[in-house]
Design an enzyme around this catalytic site. Structure first.
Site, PDB file in Angstrom:
ATOM      1  N   ASP A  65      46.220 -12.091  -2.736  1.00 52.41           N
ATOM      2  CA  ASP A  65      46.174 -12.460  -4.326  1.00 52.41           C
ATOM      3  C   ASP A  65      47.321 -14.161  -4.436  1.00 52.41           C
ATOM      4  O   ASP A  65      46.160 -14.959  -3.678  1.00 52.41           O
ATOM      5  CB  ASP A  65      47.767 -11.211  -4.374  1.00 52.41           C
ATOM      6  CG  ASP A  65      47.988 -11.579  -6.292  1.00 52.41           C
ATOM      7  OD1 ASP A  65      47.634 -12.258  -6.360  1.00 52.41           O
ATOM      8  OD2 ASP A  65      47.750  -9.980  -6.589  1.00 52.41           O
ATOM      9  N   ASN A  85      42.391 -16.102  -7.639  1.00 53.63           N
ATOM     10  CA  ASN A  85      44.486 -16.162  -7.244  1.00 53.63           C
ATOM     11  C   ASN A  85      44.311 -17.121  -6.411  1.00 53.63           C
ATOM     12  O   ASN A  85      43.264 -17.754  -6.051  1.00 53.63           O
ATOM     13  CB  ASN A  85      44.403 -14.734  -7.020  1.00 53.63           C
ATOM     14  CG  ASN A  85      45.689 -13.989  -7.481  1.00 53.63           C
ATOM     15  OD1 ASN A  85      46.025 -14.875  -8.248  1.00 53.63           O
ATOM     16  ND2 ASN A  85      44.991 -13.099  -8.138  1.00 53.63           N
ATOM     17  N   GLU A  92      54.416 -12.771 -11.140  1.00 58.28           N
ATOM     18  CA  GLU A  92      53.437 -13.822 -10.892  1.00 58.28           C
ATOM     19  C   GLU A  92      54.155 -15.571 -11.062  1.00 58.28           C
ATOM     20  O   GLU A  92      55.684 -16.005 -11.763  1.00 58.28           O
ATOM     21  CB  GLU A  92      52.391 -14.058 -11.801  1.00 58.28           C
ATOM     22  CG  GLU A  92      51.272 -13.009 -11.598  1.00 58.28           C
ATOM     23  CD  GLU A  92      50.687 -13.585 -10.214  1.00 58.28           C
ATOM     24  OE1 GLU A  92      51.264 -14.237  -9.480  1.00 58.28           O
ATOM     25  OE2 GLU A  92      49.526 -12.934  -9.651  1.00 58.28           O
TER      26      GLU A  92
END
Length: 293
Positions: free
Chosen positions: A207, A155, A17
């Site tokens: 995402d 997100n 991430e």
């Protein structure tokens, strides 16, 4: 390997991430959330460094002399990471009182005024609990303020090139929506929330995201192995295939800011899952802002 897509490094992150390109170092940093690891890839040498973290870090942001990390219990600061040297004890900048004990920070980034934004989520996303919030960190006061609530998996946080539009997604299967907000640059306040993309109409759940120099919004299509580019009016412009089913977040970097780096999530039956990729999409991005503190 898919056309125009290269793998960088050999690591397989549990949840890769928050990729951030450090212009001064010409290096990519990102975090493996469950691995409690901060990664760095040097573009000139191809060498990777890793530092162990005391908590899961959902997102990172540059500061003038190191890094800010939104972790499980709050916002922390670390001095500049150096190869073969353990990170010094992290400095706690702010503590967050979660609605539940089983929560952590997730996606986040800074606006171009140096304010850090980061969302929180319940660890077990299968529960579908809307206990998450989007926080704005006030570095001067060392506190975090909850600005948006009722989120399951926040997100897709990004800002338009002029910083007057803020984007936010909710990745949960029951939401699959990207919203746009008008953004007050002076106060750091989003308003006029509206649906920007209904991802039910496109492959993958929304995402992590990035915005390019043209103002187009790039978002990872989790579960679809795709990264989508949407124009500022919400029209799908193109999709790029990634050789991993669950791309997690993307960021522009490279010497010309013309490389899109994409992290991913590891799953058992996907051999390249958890890897980090470099894509040449034919457009350029913008330098990632640093947090002012």
């Amino acid at each position: 390997m898919h056309a125009n897509v290269e793998r960088i490094g050999t690591m397989h992150c549990g949840v890769g991430e928050s990729p951030v390109w450090h212009v001064g170092e010409q290096a990519l940093y990102w975090t493996d959330i469950p691995g409690r690891t901060l990664w760095r890839w040097n573009a000139s040498t191809g060498h990777c460094d890793a530092w162990t973290l005391p908590e899961m870090a959902g997102c990172i942001a540059m500061t003038s002399d190191g890094w800010a990390l939104a972790m499980e219990t709050g916002i922390f600061r670390a001095q500049q990471a150096k190869a073969d040297i353990a990170l010094a004890p992290l400095e706690r900048l702010a503590t967050v009182k979660h609605a539940r004990p089983d929560m952590r920070f997730n996606d986040g980034r800074c606006d171009r005024q140096g304010r850090l934004w980061a969302g929180t989520m319940v660890l077990d996303t299968a529960l579908g609990v809307p206990a998450g919030k989007l926080y704005r960190f006030d570095a001067a006061a060392r506190r975090v303020d909850a600005i948006i609530d009722d989120l399951i998996v926040p997100n897709g946080l990004a800002f338009s090139p002029d910083d007057r539009t803020m984007y936010l997604s909710d990745s949960h299967a029951s939401r699959q929506t990207v919203w746009a907000f008008d953004y007050d640059i002076d106060t750091g306040t989003p308003h006029n929330r509206r649906v920007f993309i209904d991802m039910h109409a496109h492959p993958g759940r929304p995402d992590g995201a990035a915005v390019d120099a043209d103002g187009c919004y790039w978002i990872c299509g989790n579960d679809a192995g795709l990264v989508h580019r949407f124009t500022p009016d919400g029209r799908l412009d193109r999709s790029i295939a990634i050789p991993a089913t669950k791309p997690a977040m993307c960021a522009f970097g490279g010497p010309g800011l013309d490389t899109l780096f994409v992290t991913s999530i590891r799953i058992d039956d996907d051999p390249l899952s958890g890897a980090t990729f470099a894509v040449r999409p034919g457009v350029t991005g913008l330098p990632e802002p640093a947090m002012h503190c």
